[in-house]
Design a protein around this motif. Structure first.
Motif, PDB file in Angstrom:
ATOM      1  N   GLN A 359      -1.039  -2.420   5.160  1.00 14.58           N
ATOM      2  CA  GLN A 359       0.422  -2.511   5.136  1.00 14.58           C
ATOM      3  C   GLN A 359       0.932  -3.231   3.877  1.00 14.58           C
ATOM      4  OE1 GLN A 359       3.073  -1.377   7.407  1.00 14.58           O
ATOM      5  NE2 GLN A 359       1.305  -0.005   7.611  1.00 14.58           N
ATOM      6  N   SER A 361       2.899  -3.955   0.597  1.00 10.88           N
ATOM      7  CA  SER A 361       4.179  -3.644  -0.034  1.00 10.88           C
ATOM      8  C   SER A 361       4.333  -4.507  -1.273  1.00 10.88           C
ATOM      9  CB  SER A 361       5.348  -3.905   0.926  1.00 10.88           C
ATOM     10  OG  SER A 361       5.278  -3.061   2.057  1.00 10.88           O
ATOM     11  N   LYS A 371       4.991   0.805  -0.600  1.00 10.61           N
ATOM     12  CA  LYS A 371       5.720   0.656   0.654  1.00 10.61           C
ATOM     13  C   LYS A 371       4.791   0.846   1.850  1.00 10.61           C
ATOM     14  CE  LYS A 371       9.512   2.876  -1.847  1.00 10.61           C
ATOM     15  NZ  LYS A 371      10.317   4.113  -1.982  1.00 10.61           N
ATOM     16  N   GLY A 372       4.359  -0.270   2.434  1.00 11.50           N
ATOM     17  CA  GLY A 372       3.572  -0.218   3.666  1.00 11.50           C
ATOM     18  C   GLY A 372       2.317   0.631   3.559  1.00 11.50           C
ATOM     19  N   LEU A 373       1.546   0.446   2.509  1.00 11.39           N
ATOM     20  CA  LEU A 373       0.386   1.314   2.235  1.00 11.39           C
ATOM     21  C   LEU A 373      -0.853   0.825   2.981  1.00 11.39           C
ATOM     22  CD1 LEU A 373      -0.565   2.954  -1.056  1.00 11.39           C
ATOM     23  CD2 LEU A 373      -2.280   1.504   0.016  1.00 11.39           C
ATOM     24  N   LEU A 561      -0.381   9.637  -4.014  1.00  8.24           N
ATOM     25  CA  LEU A 561       0.761   8.750  -3.834  1.00  8.24           C
ATOM     26  C   LEU A 561       2.055   9.460  -4.204  1.00  8.24           C
ATOM     27  CD1 LEU A 561      -0.313   5.250  -5.271  1.00  8.24           C
ATOM     28  CD2 LEU A 561      -0.296   6.016  -2.897  1.00  8.24           C
ATOM     29  N   ARG A 565       4.067   5.609  -1.312  1.00 11.00           N
ATOM     30  CA  ARG A 565       3.418   5.852  -0.028  1.00 11.00           C
ATOM     31  C   ARG A 565       2.322   6.893  -0.211  1.00 11.00           C
ATOM     32  NH1 ARG A 565       8.912   5.354   1.740  1.00 11.00           N
ATOM     33  NH2 ARG A 565       9.163   3.644   3.251  1.00 11.00           N
TER      34      ARG A 565
END
Length: 605
Positions: A359, A361, A371-373, A561, A565
């Motif tokens: 998660q 960021s 973003k929340g990877l 990506l 994301r």
């Protein structure tokens, strides 16, 4: 190309210009704490020299009175010899004081350079990326050299001047309090003129050194991009910009020097008026019998010794103010916020490594780049990161190496949060082969061994053989001892990249980051690079930032990506069958027209 790059150095100019003269001076004086023994010795020698010189006029006055009184020749001769001996002692004390002081200044400046160098290593990457190299180099070289020059040339004068003024006042009071009072009349006016001039000069010198930094940044940019400037025929525009900024530096320097230079003639004019007044009143006192002629002569000599240091201090003010302006710029760099403190931990002794993004960021300002990877790279596997420009590929690499710290979530290596691990311990486990190959000035042996300073010549040569560098080395005039750098035209980009791969290979990292090491080379060199990187990846967990999709088809997992994301991930075959983003990018590259680049300049010889 001529657009000015605004960074911290330029944005902070206003704060630097407004830095208090007194506060900067106190901070600069604080650097002398670790050489306080030398400072004390310098003060003692200066005091001895001043006392020796102060006794001279008093003895000269007594000699005149002795001659007028008809005293014997022997007495007069002894007085003259005493005065001459004191002058010799004063000169010797001055030589010793200057040597002691300059040694202390040299050590202080060395410490200041060390502090700036260490500070640069602690600054976050976003500061370095936001500042021009020319501006930073200007602070490290021009400004520090200017501080050293101003201290060397002014401290002796200031020290002797202040001690002389105090000593002369004592001697003058002993001769005539009335004449001393008259001699002090010009002092308030002199101080007022000096204060006004110093305030104006301080700001003007700050402008001068800020503009000098911008000029250096422009020169550095012009030199670094010389080929592009030439190809696009922008040399004329660069010359125009250089001429404009050079004129700005000239005007700022001229105005600063003129403003500060006003002080010396004004002080001299005020001092001469006081000197005339002293001569008139002193003559009246001699006629009235209140003073002897020798006493008046001695007092006049002391008054000249009193006014000379004031004029000398005034003449030194411009140089000192310039040094303070440079010191304010250097201190502003030293005060920049640093990277967050290191964690004390170390990574567990496991190879190959397992990497997990949970998660994660991150963003510059309010806009998030990542973003929340969520991503896991299993031990010994290769993950290729692809995507359009700005998708966040390079940001992931910087987060893994802790050039940036995550804004949310965490990155784990073998279950250990890298935020709890010291940066040195983390980076010692990671090898990087950048997209732009960089060679340090030195031999090829030095460049390969840079990844492992204790490597033996045999280990360096083995790394070169494994990575396909040996045939390049043997074709060079001095083999491994050939001097090279990143601008060496004897080596092609691909050959420089092979040396960088050998550098990473000899470091034997557990985690490897490849930032598209095979871009922009010819087909033959690309094959050599792919073979070298394949050997380098063996047995290591590898993260590949890919621009050419043809180079990462054998990756264990390909991560696409989009806008920070993960759009999709899988093997090459899986992603091609899925017909998604990767399939579209692959078809676009395979149908794009390709130019055949020129062969490597040296490898084809």
């Amino acid at each position: 190309m001529s657009r000015r790059k605004r960074g911290h150095g330029e944005d902070g100019a206003g704060s630097e210009d407004g830095a208090g003269f007194a506060a900067t001076s106190r901070r600069l004086a604080g650097l002398f704490r670790h050489v306080r023994v030398s400072v004390a010795g310098s003060l003692a020698l200066a005091a001895a020299g001043v006392l020796a010189n102060l006794a001279g006029p008093l003895i000269w006055g007594r000699a005149i009175d002795a001659v007028l009184a008809g005293t014997g020749f022997d007495h007069v001769r002894n007085l003259l010899l005493t005065a001459a001996g004191l002058y010799v002692l004063g000169a010797l004390a001055g030589f010793a004081q200057q040597y002691t002081q300059n040694s202390a200044i040299a050590r202080v400046v060395q410490t200041l350079r060390d502090d700036v160098e260490e500070k640069l290593n602690r600054l976050p990457l976003r500061y370095l990326n936001g500042s021009s190299r020319g501006e930073l180099l200007s602070r490290m070289t021009n400004d520090i050299d200017n501080i050293a020059n101003s201290l060397t040339q002014t401290l002796t004068q200031v020290l002797f001047g202040l001690l002389t003024v105090v000593g002369v006042l004592v001697m003058m009071l002993g001769i005539s309090p009335l004449l001393t009072l008259l001699a002090l009349v010009p002092v308030p006016l002199t101080l007022a003129v000096g204060t006004l001039t110093a305030k104006r000069s301080q700001r003007l010198f700050g402008d001068q050194w800020r503009l000098t930094g911008e000029l250096n940044a422009h020169i550095e940019e012009s030199y670094s991009g010389h080929e592009l400037v030439t190809v696009f025929d922008r040399a004329g525009a660069f010359r125009e910009t250089f001429a404009h900024r050079n004129a700005e530096v000239r005007e700022a320097s001229q105005l600063a020097q003129f403003t500060s230079g006003l002080l010396a003639p004004l002080v001299l004019f005020i001092g001469n008026l006081g000197y005339v007044l002293l001569c008139v009143v002193g003559a009246l006192r001699v006629v009235g019998g209140q003073l002897t002629l020798g006493g008046v002569v001695a007092f006049v000599q002391y008054s000249r010794q009193y006014s000379q240091p004031l004029g000398m201090l005034a003449s030194m003010s411009s140089l000192f103010q310039s040094g303070i302006a440079s010191a304010a710029r250097v201190f502003a760099l030293l005060d920049e916020p640093e990277e967050a403190p290191d964690g004390p931990g170390r990574l567990p002794a496991v190879r190959p490594r397992r990497i997990a993004f949970e998660q994660v960021s991150f963003g510059h300002g309010r806009e998030l780049t990542i973003k929340g990877l969520d991503l896991v790279i299993e031990p010994g596997r290769t993950a290729a990161i692809v995507g359009a420009s700005g998708a966040g590929k390079t940001t992931l690499m910087n987060l893994l190496m802790r050039f940036y710290d995550v804004g949310g979530g965490r990155i784990l290596i073998d279950g250990e949060d890298i935020a709890s691990v010291s940066r040195d311990a983390l980076r010692s486990e990671i090898g990087l082969v950048p997209q732009e190959p960089w060679l340090f000035s030195g031999t090829i042996r030095d460049n390969i061994g840079y990844g492992r300073p204790d490597a033996t010549p045999e280990q360096i040569e083995q790394a070169a053989r494994v990575c396909g560098v040996s045939h390049i080395v043997h074709a060079l005039p001095h083999g491994y001892d050939t001097m090279v750098d990143s601008a060496d035209e004897r080596l092609s980009d691909g050959e420089r990249q092979l040396i960088c791969i050998a550098r990473a290979f000899i470091a034997d990292p557990a985690v490897l980051i490849l930032d598209e090491a095979t871009s922009a080379v010819d087909a033959r060199t690309e094959l050599l690079l792919q073979r070298a990187t394949s050997r380098l990846r063996h047995g290591r967990t590898c993260l590949v930032i890919a621009h050419r999709l043809s180079t990462i088809r054998d990756a264990d997992v390909i991560v696409v990506l989009r806008d920070g994301r993960i759009a999709e991930q899988g093997t090459h075959a899986q992603l091609m069958r899925a017909g998604g983003e990767y399939h579209r990018l692959s078809r676009h590259q395979s149908h794009a027209p390709t130019a055949v680049p020129a062969p490597g300049r040296y490898s084809q010889r």
